[in-house]
Design a protein around this motif. Structure first.
Motif, PDB file in Angstrom:
ATOM      1  N   ALA A  95       5.276  11.620 -10.241  1.00  0.00           N
ATOM      2  CA  ALA A  95       6.249  10.556 -10.497  1.00  0.00           C
ATOM      3  C   ALA A  95       6.089   9.411  -9.504  1.00  0.00           C
ATOM      4  O   ALA A  95       6.154   8.231  -9.878  1.00  0.00           O
ATOM      5  CB  ALA A  95       7.666  11.121 -10.436  1.00  0.00           C
ATOM      6  N   LEU A  96       5.870   9.734  -8.234  1.00  0.00           N
ATOM      7  CA  LEU A  96       5.704   8.691  -7.219  1.00  0.00           C
ATOM      8  C   LEU A  96       4.466   7.841  -7.507  1.00  0.00           C
ATOM      9  O   LEU A  96       4.498   6.614  -7.373  1.00  0.00           O
ATOM     10  CB  LEU A  96       5.596   9.325  -5.833  1.00  0.00           C
ATOM     11  N   PHE A  97       3.382   8.488  -7.905  1.00  0.00           N
ATOM     12  CA  PHE A  97       2.161   7.743  -8.220  1.00  0.00           C
ATOM     13  C   PHE A  97       2.419   6.755  -9.357  1.00  0.00           C
ATOM     14  O   PHE A  97       1.998   5.593  -9.297  1.00  0.00           O
ATOM     15  CB  PHE A  97       1.040   8.714  -8.603  1.00  0.00           C
ATOM     16  N   SER A  98       3.124   7.197 -10.386  1.00  0.00           N
ATOM     17  CA  SER A  98       3.428   6.310 -11.514  1.00  0.00           C
ATOM     18  C   SER A  98       4.291   5.132 -11.076  1.00  0.00           C
ATOM     19  O   SER A  98       4.063   3.988 -11.489  1.00  0.00           O
ATOM     20  CB  SER A  98       4.140   7.095 -12.621  1.00  0.00           C
ATOM     21  N   ILE A  99       5.281   5.397 -10.226  1.00  0.00           N
ATOM     22  CA  ILE A  99       6.150   4.322  -9.738  1.00  0.00           C
ATOM     23  C   ILE A  99       5.350   3.298  -8.941  1.00  0.00           C
ATOM     24  O   ILE A  99       5.502   2.082  -9.123  1.00  0.00           O
ATOM     25  CB  ILE A  99       7.288   4.907  -8.876  1.00  0.00           C
ATOM     26  N   PHE A 100       4.489   3.775  -8.056  1.00  0.00           N
ATOM     27  CA  PHE A 100       3.689   2.850  -7.256  1.00  0.00           C
ATOM     28  C   PHE A 100       2.740   2.033  -8.137  1.00  0.00           C
ATOM     29  O   PHE A 100       2.490   0.854  -7.866  1.00  0.00           O
ATOM     30  CB  PHE A 100       2.911   3.618  -6.187  1.00  0.00           C
ATOM     31  N   LYS A 101       2.225   2.635  -9.196  1.00  0.00           N
ATOM     32  CA  LYS A 101       1.381   1.886 -10.132  1.00  0.00           C
ATOM     33  C   LYS A 101       2.204   0.822 -10.859  1.00  0.00           C
ATOM     34  O   LYS A 101       1.744  -0.304 -11.061  1.00  0.00           O
ATOM     35  CB  LYS A 101       0.733   2.832 -11.139  1.00  0.00           C
ATOM     36  N   TYR A 102       3.432   1.165 -11.256  1.00  0.00           N
ATOM     37  CA  TYR A 102       4.310   0.190 -11.907  1.00  0.00           C
ATOM     38  C   TYR A 102       4.594  -0.995 -10.990  1.00  0.00           C
ATOM     39  O   TYR A 102       4.784  -2.128 -11.451  1.00  0.00           O
ATOM     40  CB  TYR A 102       5.628   0.842 -12.307  1.00  0.00           C
ATOM     41  N   LEU A 103       4.632  -0.743  -9.688  1.00  0.00           N
ATOM     42  CA  LEU A 103       4.871  -1.807  -8.711  1.00  0.00           C
ATOM     43  C   LEU A 103       3.633  -2.667  -8.471  1.00  0.00           C
ATOM     44  O   LEU A 103       3.682  -3.620  -7.703  1.00  0.00           O
ATOM     45  CB  LEU A 103       5.343  -1.205  -7.384  1.00  0.00           C
ATOM     46  N   GLY A 104       2.542  -2.316  -9.121  1.00  0.00           N
ATOM     47  CA  GLY A 104       1.320  -3.098  -8.988  1.00  0.00           C
ATOM     48  C   GLY A 104       0.497  -2.766  -7.763  1.00  0.00           C
ATOM     49  O   GLY A 104      -0.375  -3.546  -7.363  1.00  0.00           O
ATOM     50  N   HIS A 129       0.861  -1.180   0.000  1.00  0.00           N
ATOM     51  CA  HIS A 129       0.000   0.000   0.000  1.00  0.00           C
ATOM     52  C   HIS A 129       0.897   1.230   0.000  1.00  0.00           C
ATOM     53  O   HIS A 129       2.076   1.160   0.346  1.00  0.00           O
ATOM     54  CB  HIS A 129      -0.906   0.005   1.232  1.00  0.00           C
ATOM     55  N   ALA A 130       0.339   2.372  -0.371  1.00  0.00           N
ATOM     56  CA  ALA A 130       1.138   3.593  -0.404  1.00  0.00           C
ATOM     57  C   ALA A 130       0.243   4.810  -0.222  1.00  0.00           C
ATOM     58  O   ALA A 130      -0.970   4.754  -0.446  1.00  0.00           O
ATOM     59  CB  ALA A 130       1.898   3.706  -1.724  1.00  0.00           C
ATOM     60  N   TYR A 131       0.871   5.907   0.198  1.00  0.00           N
ATOM     61  CA  TYR A 131       0.168   7.187   0.219  1.00  0.00           C
ATOM     62  C   TYR A 131       1.103   8.283  -0.274  1.00  0.00           C
ATOM     63  O   TYR A 131       2.330   8.159  -0.212  1.00  0.00           O
ATOM     64  CB  TYR A 131      -0.379   7.524   1.610  1.00  0.00           C
ATOM     65  N   ILE A 132       0.503   9.347  -0.781  1.00  0.00           N
ATOM     66  CA  ILE A 132       1.237  10.507  -1.284  1.00  0.00           C
ATOM     67  C   ILE A 132       0.444  11.752  -0.917  1.00  0.00           C
ATOM     68  O   ILE A 132      -0.774  11.797  -1.120  1.00  0.00           O
ATOM     69  CB  ILE A 132       1.399  10.459  -2.818  1.00  0.00           C
ATOM     70  N   PHE A 143      -4.252   9.465  -1.138  1.00  0.00           N
ATOM     71  CA  PHE A 143      -3.765  10.839  -1.208  1.00  0.00           C
ATOM     72  C   PHE A 143      -4.681  11.718  -0.368  1.00  0.00           C
ATOM     73  O   PHE A 143      -5.757  11.285   0.064  1.00  0.00           O
ATOM     74  CB  PHE A 143      -3.710  11.331  -2.662  1.00  0.00           C
ATOM     75  N   ASN A 144      -4.258  12.942  -0.134  1.00  0.00           N
ATOM     76  CA  ASN A 144      -5.056  13.867   0.672  1.00  0.00           C
ATOM     77  C   ASN A 144      -6.201  14.423  -0.174  1.00  0.00           C
ATOM     78  O   ASN A 144      -6.047  15.366  -0.926  1.00  0.00           O
ATOM     79  CB  ASN A 144      -4.192  14.994   1.237  1.00  0.00           C
ATOM     80  N   GLN A 145      -7.361  13.821  -0.029  1.00  0.00           N
ATOM     81  CA  GLN A 145      -8.505  14.170  -0.867  1.00  0.00           C
ATOM     82  C   GLN A 145      -9.076  15.533  -0.473  1.00  0.00           C
ATOM     83  O   GLN A 145      -9.163  15.859   0.710  1.00  0.00           O
ATOM     84  CB  GLN A 145      -9.577  13.080  -0.756  1.00  0.00           C
ATOM     85  N   PRO A 146      -9.464  16.344  -1.465  1.00  0.00           N
ATOM     86  CA  PRO A 146     -10.066  17.645  -1.156  1.00  0.00           C
ATOM     87  C   PRO A 146     -11.382  17.472  -0.417  1.00  0.00           C
ATOM     88  O   PRO A 146     -11.979  16.391  -0.415  1.00  0.00           O
ATOM     89  CB  PRO A 146     -10.270  18.272  -2.542  1.00  0.00           C
ATOM     90  N   LYS A 147     -11.851  18.544   0.208  1.00  0.00           N
ATOM     91  CA  LYS A 147     -13.012  18.437   1.095  1.00  0.00           C
ATOM     92  C   LYS A 147     -14.293  18.047   0.368  1.00  0.00           C
ATOM     93  O   LYS A 147     -15.233  17.551   0.995  1.00  0.00           O
ATOM     94  CB  LYS A 147     -13.212  19.738   1.861  1.00  0.00           C
ATOM     95  N   ASN A 148     -14.348  18.249  -0.937  1.00  0.00           N
ATOM     96  CA  ASN A 148     -15.544  17.850  -1.687  1.00  0.00           C
ATOM     97  C   ASN A 148     -15.454  16.417  -2.207  1.00  0.00           C
ATOM     98  O   ASN A 148     -16.315  15.974  -2.963  1.00  0.00           O
ATOM     99  CB  ASN A 148     -15.786  18.815  -2.850  1.00  0.00           C
ATOM    100  N   MET A 149     -14.405  15.682  -1.797  1.00  0.00           N
ATOM    101  CA  MET A 149     -14.235  14.278  -2.184  1.00  0.00           C
ATOM    102  C   MET A 149     -14.125  13.445  -0.911  1.00  0.00           C
ATOM    103  O   MET A 149     -13.103  13.450  -0.235  1.00  0.00           O
ATOM    104  CB  MET A 149     -12.976  14.101  -3.042  1.00  0.00           C
TER     105      MET A 149
END
Length: 227
Positions: free
Chosen positions: A197-206, A143-146, A212-218
């Motif tokens: 870039a980090l998001f793409s790397i984590f996706k490549y890792l499967g 798992h990951a967060y950004i 991520f820090n979702q905005p208040k309307n999400m």
């Protein structure tokens, strides 16, 4: 936790900071995934990174005096990113110095500091940051967060390698991601906005679960829409 200074006679923080400044990741407290996260951050930015605690709040009086009305952040958007003294000197403000581990000194020593010396302490320079982490769960899934934000140019009035961090909607992110998904209290810090870039790397890792820090309307999945 205090085994290193007791056995070797000094705190490793300054040494750790020197290694991190050269692109060699070092994580305190046997944090293997913290060190791996640091290495990923270094590879992405080609710059020094650090690893900090993210469980220290900004006092209300400090927020009211130095942040409120000056920066567009709520109190719950801010926190103290802290560790004993492992952040590279190149990421600290002028006047930083080698000192001693205040908490361990109180617990382990009487009189002047001895084997608790060796921390690199000072406020972290203001600027853009990305807080992130790669982590394995008990079932071995990754798992990951950004979260992108900034270090504010506000004095912390505290000790250690420390800065006042501001990330939009950090309070909700802390509750519904860091706590709910059982992340450790350490987060890696890259000193730029490199979330793409980090998001793409984590996706490549499967990795399927990238928070991520979702905005208040999400809303987060577990967030009460009526709160």
């Amino acid at each position: 936790w205090p085994a290193f200074p007791e056995q070797f006679g000094f705190e490793p923080c300054y040494v750790n900071s020197r290694l991190a400044s050269r692109g060699i990741p070092v994580a305190c407290e046997v944090d293997i995934y913290g060190a791996l996260s640091e290495f990923i951050g270094y590879c992405v930015t080609n710059d020094a990174v650090t690893l900090l605690d993210i469980n220290n709040s900004v006092p209300q009086d400090l927020y009211d005096e130095d942040i409120k009305g000056k920066y567009d952040y709520k109190l719950t958007d801010t926190f103290m990113g802290f560790h004993c003294g492992n952040t590279p000197l190149c990421k600290l403000k002028a006047g930083s110095a080698i000192k001693y581990q205040l908490i361990q000194h109180r617990l382990l020593e009487k009189g002047d500091p001895d084997f608790t010396r060796g921390t690199l302490e000072g406020d972290i320079e203001a600027g853009k940051i990305t807080f992130f982490r790669l982590q394995s769960a008990a079932d071995t899934s990754l798992h990951a967060y950004i979260a992108q934000g900034e270090v504010l140019p506000v004095a912390t009035k505290s000790f250690g390698g420390i800065g006042i961090f501001a990330i939009p909607e950090m309070g909700r992110f802390y509750r519904h991601v860091l706590i709910e998904k059982r992340y450790p209290h350490h987060g890696a810090v890259a000193f730029s906005h490199c979330g793409k870039a980090l998001f793409s790397i984590f996706k490549y890792l499967g990795i399927e679960d990238i928070s991520f820090n979702q905005p208040k309307n999400m809303l987060y999945k577990s967030e009460n829409p009526f709160a």
